[in-house]
Design a protein around this motif. Structure first.
Motif, short mmCIF file in Angstrom:
data_model
loop_
_atom_site.label_atom_id
_atom_site.label_comp_id
_atom_site.label_asym_id
_atom_site.label_seq_id
_atom_site.Cartn_x
_atom_site.Cartn_y
_atom_site.Cartn_z
N SER A 184 -3.85 6.27 1.01
CA SER A 184 -4.26 4.96 0.25
C SER A 184 -4.54 3.93 1.07
O SER A 184 -5.28 3.22 0.90
CB SER A 184 -2.93 4.50 -0.54
OG SER A 184 -2.77 5.53 -1.50
N GLU A 185 -3.82 3.98 2.15
CA GLU A 185 -4.50 3.09 3.36
C GLU A 185 -5.79 3.10 3.66
O GLU A 185 -6.73 2.55 3.90
CB GLU A 185 -3.33 2.99 4.56
CG GLU A 185 -2.22 2.51 4.22
CD GLU A 185 -1.22 2.79 5.50
OE1 GLU A 185 -1.71 3.45 6.43
OE2 GLU A 185 0.03 2.50 5.29
N SER A 186 -6.19 4.33 3.87
CA SER A 186 -7.54 4.81 4.09
C SER A 186 -8.40 4.52 3.01
O SER A 186 -9.57 4.00 3.19
CB SER A 186 -7.55 6.34 4.12
OG SER A 186 -8.89 6.79 4.44
N MET B 255 0.93 -1.30 -0.02
CA MET B 255 0.02 -0.08 -0.05
C MET B 255 0.93 1.16 0.17
O MET B 255 2.03 1.25 0.42
CB MET B 255 -0.90 0.16 1.37
CG MET B 255 -1.85 -0.95 1.47
SD MET B 255 -2.66 -0.94 2.77
CE MET B 255 -3.83 -2.32 2.86
N THR C 242 -0.61 7.24 3.77
CA THR C 242 -2.03 7.07 4.70
C THR C 242 -3.23 7.36 3.71
O THR C 242 -3.97 6.42 4.22
CB THR C 242 -1.79 8.19 5.61
OG1 THR C 242 -0.78 8.37 6.50
CG2 THR C 242 -2.99 8.20 6.74
N TRP D 171 -4.02 -7.15 -2.09
CA TRP D 171 -3.04 -6.39 -3.15
C TRP D 171 -3.72 -6.27 -4.43
O TRP D 171 -3.16 -5.60 -5.47
CB TRP D 171 -1.87 -7.32 -2.83
CG TRP D 171 -1.93 -8.67 -3.67
CD1 TRP D 171 -2.26 -9.78 -2.95
CD2 TRP D 171 -1.87 -8.86 -5.08
NE1 TRP D 171 -2.40 -10.60 -3.83
CE2 TRP D 171 -1.97 -10.33 -5.01
CE3 TRP D 171 -1.47 -8.13 -6.12
CZ2 TRP D 171 -1.83 -11.20 -6.21
CZ3 TRP D 171 -1.42 -8.89 -7.45
CH2 TRP D 171 -1.43 -10.26 -7.49
N TYR E 81 -8.10 1.95 0.85
CA TYR E 81 -8.09 0.56 0.89
C TYR E 81 -9.27 -0.06 2.05
O TYR E 81 -10.00 -0.74 1.81
CB TYR E 81 -6.78 -0.18 1.32
CG TYR E 81 -6.08 -0.57 0.09
CD1 TYR E 81 -6.35 -1.70 -0.58
CD2 TYR E 81 -5.22 0.44 -0.32
CE1 TYR E 81 -5.28 -1.96 -1.65
CE2 TYR E 81 -4.28 0.33 -1.28
CZ TYR E 81 -4.37 -1.03 -2.07
OH TYR E 81 -3.58 -1.33 -3.10
N ARG E 82 -9.25 0.87 3.27
CA ARG E 82 -10.31 0.46 4.16
C ARG E 82 -11.60 0.60 3.81
O ARG E 82 -12.53 0.03 4.17
CB ARG E 82 -9.80 1.58 5.46
CG ARG E 82 -8.66 0.70 6.39
CD ARG E 82 -8.49 1.31 7.69
NE ARG E 82 -8.33 2.56 7.60
CZ ARG E 82 -7.23 3.34 7.61
NH1 ARG E 82 -6.06 2.69 7.86
NH2 ARG E 82 -7.05 4.67 7.66
#
Length: 289
Positions: A6-8, A1, A4, A31, A10-11
């Motif tokens: 992008s991580e958000s 990932m 931050t 992924w 994904y969530r």
């Protein structure tokens, strides 16, 4: 990932998938999200996952939401998957159902999570080859899936060379499909034997005219959390006939998952309603010709 943001993203996407379908993404599938969603982003003119999430939050586009969820689903299937299971169904499960339902002369089969339809068409071909046994019966084969794209393909019944050769014997391919420039098209006689519809098995009641005698739910529950899985089993039991069979994937089990079904003592890989087990009405042994 990435960072931050992008991580958000994904969530959020994982939350959208679970809220719409009940499915969760295992680490080995996370992924693949961006790769799976690239065609959706290109189609809607969106540059990256963060922009996609922003569009989902701010847009009223049902099409964008449907396309996004659809792209994250795993629609893996093929004809006659685990051929031995279909042999057991033909030789034993259907024989038992035929005796139990002889007075009503009705057979109801539900393919839950049917994807692009190969499994339901496999069952339709199997039953067509037993036409004399089911003459005068009402036979309903129903396929449902949360993916509107997969159901659209199933209704058309058009498969690539790779798909048609995957699990389908040549004699059945020639009997039931026509080769066209676009691929192999299921003949009208086969297509009319199956009814496909978009349904969420956790929230929608399947369009069954009678309790299901056979329920195929293969490799779908793998993607559910345990609470969702337990809810799914309860819904499967709610539409199952008293003396019916549930077919799960080879890597799935009811042990530790539900008390609604138990493993069949006679048919490997099949399950029965726990409160009305088929073993109370023994399956007659097959007599060699």
């Amino acid at each position: 990932m990435g960072g931050t943001a992008s991580e958000s993203a994904y969530r959020v996407l994982m939350g959208v998938l679970e809220s719409r379908t009940g499915q969760t993404l295992s680490p080995n599938r996370i992924w693949r999200i961006e790769m799976s969603l690239k065609p959706v982003m290109q189609r809607h003119g969106i540059t990256d996952l963060d922009a996609l999430v922003a569009a989902l939050v701010t847009s009223n586009s049902r099409q964008l939401l449907d396309d996004t969820v659809d792209a994250m689903l795993n629609n893996e299937t093929y004809f006659y998957r685990e051929y031995s299971i279909f042999d057991d169904i033909a030789a034993n499960a259907l024989e038992h159902i035929h005796r139990v339902n002889l007075r009503e002369r009705r057979l109801t089969i539900w393919h839950c999570g049917v994807s692009t339809g190969q499994e339901a068409y496999s069952m339709a071909m199997l039953l067509a080859e037993q036409d004399s046994k089911w003459a005068g019966w009402r036979v309903d084969i129903v396929g449902t899936d949360v993916s509107y794209h997969a159901i659209g393909r199933a209704r058309v019944g058009l498969y690539s060379q790779f798909e048609i050769q995957r699990g389908l014997p040549v004699q059945r391919m020639v009997r039931w499909f026509d080769q066209t420039e676009a691929g192999w098209l299921a003949k009208a006689d086969l297509r009319r034997r199956v009814d496909f519809s978009v349904q969420n098995m956790l929230t929608d009641r399947p369009p069954l005219a009678a309790p299901a005698d056979l329920i195929f739910c293969r490799n779908l529950l793998l993607y559910f959390s345990l609470p969702m899985r337990q809810k799914a089993f309860a819904r499967l039991r709610a539409v199952a006939a008293p003396q019916s069979f549930l077919i799960l994937g080879a890597g799935e089990t009811v042990l530790g998952q539900t008390d609604q079904f138990v493993a069949s003592p006679r048919l490997r890989g099949l399950y029965e309603p726990a409160d009305q087990q088929v073993r109370r009405s023994p399956i007659a042994p097959q007599v060699a010709a």
